[in-house]
Design a protein around this motif. Structure first.
Motif, PDB file in Angstrom:
ATOM      1  N   SER A  42      -9.673 -17.229 -31.029  1.00 34.19           N
ATOM      2  CA  SER A  42      -9.902 -18.720 -31.593  1.00 34.19           C
ATOM      3  C   SER A  42      -8.535 -19.554 -31.601  1.00 34.19           C
ATOM      4  CB  SER A  42     -10.362 -18.561 -32.891  1.00 34.19           C
ATOM      5  OG  SER A  42      -9.902 -18.324 -34.020  1.00 34.19           O
ATOM      6  N   LYS A  43      -7.426 -18.741 -31.702  1.00 30.75           N
ATOM      7  CA  LYS A  43      -6.162 -19.355 -31.960  1.00 30.75           C
ATOM      8  C   LYS A  43      -5.805 -19.985 -30.324  1.00 30.75           C
ATOM      9  CE  LYS A  43      -4.863 -17.099 -35.368  1.00 30.75           C
ATOM     10  NZ  LYS A  43      -4.859 -17.884 -36.950  1.00 30.75           N
ATOM     11  N   PRO A  44      -4.789 -21.013 -30.574  1.00 30.24           N
ATOM     12  CA  PRO A  44      -4.261 -21.740 -29.406  1.00 30.24           C
ATOM     13  C   PRO A  44      -3.569 -20.920 -28.658  1.00 30.24           C
ATOM     14  CG  PRO A  44      -3.370 -22.556 -31.421  1.00 30.24           C
ATOM     15  CD  PRO A  44      -4.246 -21.692 -31.916  1.00 30.24           C
ATOM     16  N   PHE A  45      -2.986 -19.982 -28.923  1.00 30.63           N
ATOM     17  CA  PHE A  45      -1.941 -19.066 -28.287  1.00 30.63           C
ATOM     18  C   PHE A  45      -2.705 -18.098 -27.592  1.00 30.63           C
ATOM     19  CE2 PHE A  45      -1.365 -17.979 -32.655  1.00 30.63           C
ATOM     20  CZ  PHE A  45      -1.553 -16.584 -32.438  1.00 30.63           C
ATOM     21  N   PHE A  46      -3.961 -17.770 -27.527  1.00 32.42           N
ATOM     22  CA  PHE A  46      -4.591 -16.631 -27.034  1.00 32.42           C
ATOM     23  C   PHE A  46      -4.620 -16.450 -25.853  1.00 32.42           C
ATOM     24  CE2 PHE A  46      -8.365 -14.401 -25.492  1.00 32.42           C
ATOM     25  CZ  PHE A  46      -8.118 -13.339 -26.467  1.00 32.42           C
ATOM     26  N   ASP A  47      -4.734 -17.412 -24.800  1.00 33.45           N
ATOM     27  CA  ASP A  47      -4.494 -17.278 -23.567  1.00 33.45           C
ATOM     28  C   ASP A  47      -3.298 -16.797 -22.859  1.00 33.45           C
ATOM     29  OD1 ASP A  47      -7.426 -17.801 -23.421  1.00 33.45           O
ATOM     30  OD2 ASP A  47      -6.940 -19.961 -22.320  1.00 33.45           O
ATOM     31  N   GLY A  48      -2.201 -17.535 -23.522  1.00 31.51           N
ATOM     32  CA  GLY A  48      -0.907 -17.092 -23.190  1.00 31.51           C
ATOM     33  C   GLY A  48      -0.534 -15.679 -23.705  1.00 31.51           C
ATOM     34  N   LEU A  49      -1.242 -15.096 -24.765  1.00 30.32           N
ATOM     35  CA  LEU A  49      -0.871 -13.984 -25.236  1.00 30.32           C
ATOM     36  C   LEU A  49      -1.421 -12.900 -24.483  1.00 30.32           C
ATOM     37  CD1 LEU A  49       0.007 -12.112 -27.741  1.00 30.32           C
ATOM     38  CD2 LEU A  49      -2.244 -12.632 -28.896  1.00 30.32           C
ATOM     39  N   VAL A  50      -2.690 -13.285 -24.048  1.00 34.54           N
ATOM     40  CA  VAL A  50      -3.491 -12.205 -23.065  1.00 34.54           C
ATOM     41  C   VAL A  50      -2.431 -12.076 -21.707  1.00 34.54           C
ATOM     42  CG1 VAL A  50      -5.647 -11.864 -21.508  1.00 34.54           C
ATOM     43  CG2 VAL A  50      -5.694 -12.455 -24.053  1.00 34.54           C
ATOM     44  N   LYS A  51      -2.109 -13.032 -21.320  1.00 32.28           N
ATOM     45  CA  LYS A  51      -1.217 -13.248 -20.007  1.00 32.28           C
ATOM     46  C   LYS A  51       0.000 -12.544 -20.105  1.00 32.28           C
ATOM     47  CE  LYS A  51      -1.821 -17.110 -17.126  1.00 32.28           C
ATOM     48  NZ  LYS A  51      -1.744 -18.469 -17.101  1.00 32.28           N
ATOM     49  N   TYR A  52       0.800 -12.636 -21.340  1.00 32.73           N
ATOM     50  CA  TYR A  52       1.894 -11.852 -21.805  1.00 32.73           C
ATOM     51  C   TYR A  52       1.710 -10.585 -21.818  1.00 32.73           C
ATOM     52  CZ  TYR A  52       5.318 -10.298 -25.329  1.00 32.73           C
ATOM     53  OH  TYR A  52       6.131  -9.653 -26.029  1.00 32.73           O
ATOM     54  N   PHE A  53       0.464  -9.965 -22.503  1.00 32.90           N
ATOM     55  CA  PHE A  53       0.251  -8.569 -22.773  1.00 32.90           C
ATOM     56  C   PHE A  53      -0.064  -7.717 -21.386  1.00 32.90           C
ATOM     57  CE2 PHE A  53      -1.668  -4.789 -24.744  1.00 32.90           C
ATOM     58  CZ  PHE A  53      -0.606  -4.409 -25.874  1.00 32.90           C
ATOM     59  N   SER A  54      -0.645  -8.766 -20.371  1.00 29.20           N
ATOM     60  CA  SER A  54      -1.124  -8.045 -19.461  1.00 29.20           C
ATOM     61  C   SER A  54      -0.099  -8.298 -17.976  1.00 29.20           C
ATOM     62  CB  SER A  54      -2.503  -8.454 -19.061  1.00 29.20           C
ATOM     63  OG  SER A  54      -2.391  -9.865 -18.985  1.00 29.20           O
ATOM     64  N   SER A  55       1.039  -8.680 -18.563  1.00 23.80           N
ATOM     65  CA  SER A  55       1.953  -9.206 -17.319  1.00 23.80           C
ATOM     66  C   SER A  55       2.667  -7.751 -16.973  1.00 23.80           C
ATOM     67  CB  SER A  55       2.710  -9.994 -18.200  1.00 23.80           C
ATOM     68  OG  SER A  55       3.992  -9.578 -18.920  1.00 23.80           O
ATOM     69  N   GLY A  56       2.848  -6.947 -17.772  1.00 25.59           N
ATOM     70  CA  GLY A  56       3.634  -5.816 -17.062  1.00 25.59           C
ATOM     71  C   GLY A  56       3.055  -4.282 -18.075  1.00 25.59           C
ATOM     72  N   ALA A  57       4.064  -3.479 -18.008  1.00 22.08           N
ATOM     73  CA  ALA A  57       3.755  -2.181 -18.425  1.00 22.08           C
ATOM     74  C   ALA A  57       3.741  -2.052 -19.744  1.00 22.08           C
ATOM     75  CB  ALA A  57       4.532  -1.007 -17.781  1.00 22.08           C
ATOM     76  N   VAL A  58       3.057  -1.645 -20.582  1.00 18.69           N
ATOM     77  CA  VAL A  58       2.857  -1.331 -21.822  1.00 18.69           C
ATOM     78  C   VAL A  58       2.933   0.125 -22.457  1.00 18.69           C
ATOM     79  CG1 VAL A  58       1.378  -1.612 -24.188  1.00 18.69           C
ATOM     80  CG2 VAL A  58       1.649  -3.757 -22.356  1.00 18.69           C
ATOM     81  N   VAL A  59       3.857   0.474 -23.410  1.00 18.66           N
ATOM     82  CA  VAL A  59       4.016   1.678 -23.666  1.00 18.66           C
ATOM     83  C   VAL A  59       2.836   2.050 -24.965  1.00 18.66           C
ATOM     84  CG1 VAL A  59       5.250   3.665 -24.665  1.00 18.66           C
ATOM     85  CG2 VAL A  59       6.097   2.270 -22.720  1.00 18.66           C
ATOM     86  N   CYS A  60       2.047   2.690 -24.974  1.00 17.78           N
ATOM     87  CA  CYS A  60       0.787   2.743 -25.877  1.00 17.78           C
ATOM     88  C   CYS A  60       1.345   4.045 -26.716  1.00 17.78           C
ATOM     89  CB  CYS A  60      -0.328   2.828 -25.712  1.00 17.78           C
ATOM     90  SG  CYS A  60      -0.994   1.537 -24.459  1.00 17.78           S
ATOM     91  N   PRO A  62      -6.118  -8.059 -17.857  1.00 18.62           N
ATOM     92  CA  PRO A  62      -6.258  -9.245 -18.934  1.00 18.62           C
ATOM     93  C   PRO A  62      -7.657  -8.803 -19.734  1.00 18.62           C
ATOM     94  CG  PRO A  62      -5.880  -9.874 -16.642  1.00 18.62           C
ATOM     95  CD  PRO A  62      -5.993  -8.667 -16.524  1.00 18.62           C
ATOM     96  N   GLU A  63      -8.454  -8.138 -19.332  1.00 16.99           N
ATOM     97  CA  GLU A  63      -9.869  -7.801 -20.165  1.00 16.99           C
ATOM     98  C   GLU A  63      -9.229  -6.879 -21.318  1.00 16.99           C
ATOM     99  OE1 GLU A  63      -9.694  -7.625 -16.805  1.00 16.99           O
ATOM    100  OE2 GLU A  63     -10.746  -9.503 -16.607  1.00 16.99           O
ATOM    101  N   GLN A  64      -8.640  -5.899 -20.959  1.00 21.13           N
ATOM    102  CA  GLN A  64      -7.984  -4.828 -22.145  1.00 21.13           C
ATOM    103  C   GLN A  64      -7.303  -5.578 -23.102  1.00 21.13           C
ATOM    104  OE1 GLN A  64      -6.398  -2.044 -19.216  1.00 21.13           O
ATOM    105  NE2 GLN A  64      -7.173  -0.469 -20.541  1.00 21.13           N
ATOM    106  N   ALA A  65      -6.378  -6.647 -22.629  1.00 18.80           N
ATOM    107  CA  ALA A  65      -5.521  -7.360 -23.507  1.00 18.80           C
ATOM    108  C   ALA A  65      -6.467  -8.348 -24.492  1.00 18.80           C
ATOM    109  CB  ALA A  65      -4.421  -8.352 -22.835  1.00 18.80           C
ATOM    110  N   ALA A  66      -7.207  -8.583 -23.787  1.00 17.45           N
ATOM    111  CA  ALA A  66      -8.295  -9.822 -24.672  1.00 17.45           C
ATOM    112  C   ALA A  66      -9.050  -8.894 -25.708  1.00 17.45           C
ATOM    113  CB  ALA A  66      -9.351 -10.404 -23.593  1.00 17.45           C
TER     114      ALA A  66
END
Ligand code: RTP
Length: 155
Positions: free
Chosen positions: A61-79, A49-53
């Protein structure tokens, strides 16, 4: 290399956890490859979650930020780091609009997803953010400069 405005411009592309989970990695890489861009960096990891944030710091500052961090850190990401002429802008075109409902068919989001909160892929929005994001996700030795002798067929 990596210089904006040249054939060596670079962008950071990430396949988000839903894209990876849905087995869309090959499909997405194929689209960038077929366009003519060059893959110069790739790895798969499960972000904290720290990397995603940190990656989405400008949206904190966006209202969807917390959900976005959760989503991006919810599984494997191909960079990935992709290289080519105008790759930042053209990469965003290949991806489509932020909201898949507004993305034209033919684009990655227009063809492959439905929800803004599950839009399967990220692409840098400027050469400056590309530079920052590549530095955030890749070590210097993890991006490779290799010869591409048949590039005369692309440029
Ligand atoms: P990305 O950074 O992921 O490539 O997306 P983007 O530039 O097209 O869009 P941006 O405005 O930077 O938003 C980043 C990601 O946040 C999620 N989002 N959710 N619920 C919402 O209204 C909302 N808005 C944006 C999306 O996953 C978007 O890609």
């Amino acid at each position: 290399t990596g210089l904006p405005g040249t054939n060596y411009e670079r962008t950071f592309i990430a396949i988000k956890p839903d894209g990876t989970e849905r087995r869309l990695v090959g499909e997405i890489i194929g689209r960038f490859e077929k366009k003519g861009f060059k893959l110069v960096g790739i790895k798969i990891l499960h972000p904290t979650p720290e990397q995603a944030a940190k990656h989405y710091d400008d949206l904190k500052s966006k209202p969807f930020f917390d959900g976005l961090v959760k989503y991006f850190s919810s599984g494997a990401v191909v960079c990935m780091v992709w290289e080519g002429k105008d790759v930042v802008k053209t990469g965003r075109k290949l991806i489509g609009e932020t909201n898949p409902a507004l993305s034209v068919p033919g684009s990655i989001r227009g063809d492959l997803c439905i929800e803004v909160g599950r839009n399967i892929i990220h692409g840098s929005d400027s050469t400056q953010s590309a530079n920052d994001e590549i530095t955030l996700w890749f070590g210097e030795t993890e991006v490779t400069n290799y010869e591409s002798p048949l590039e005369k067929f692309i440029y």
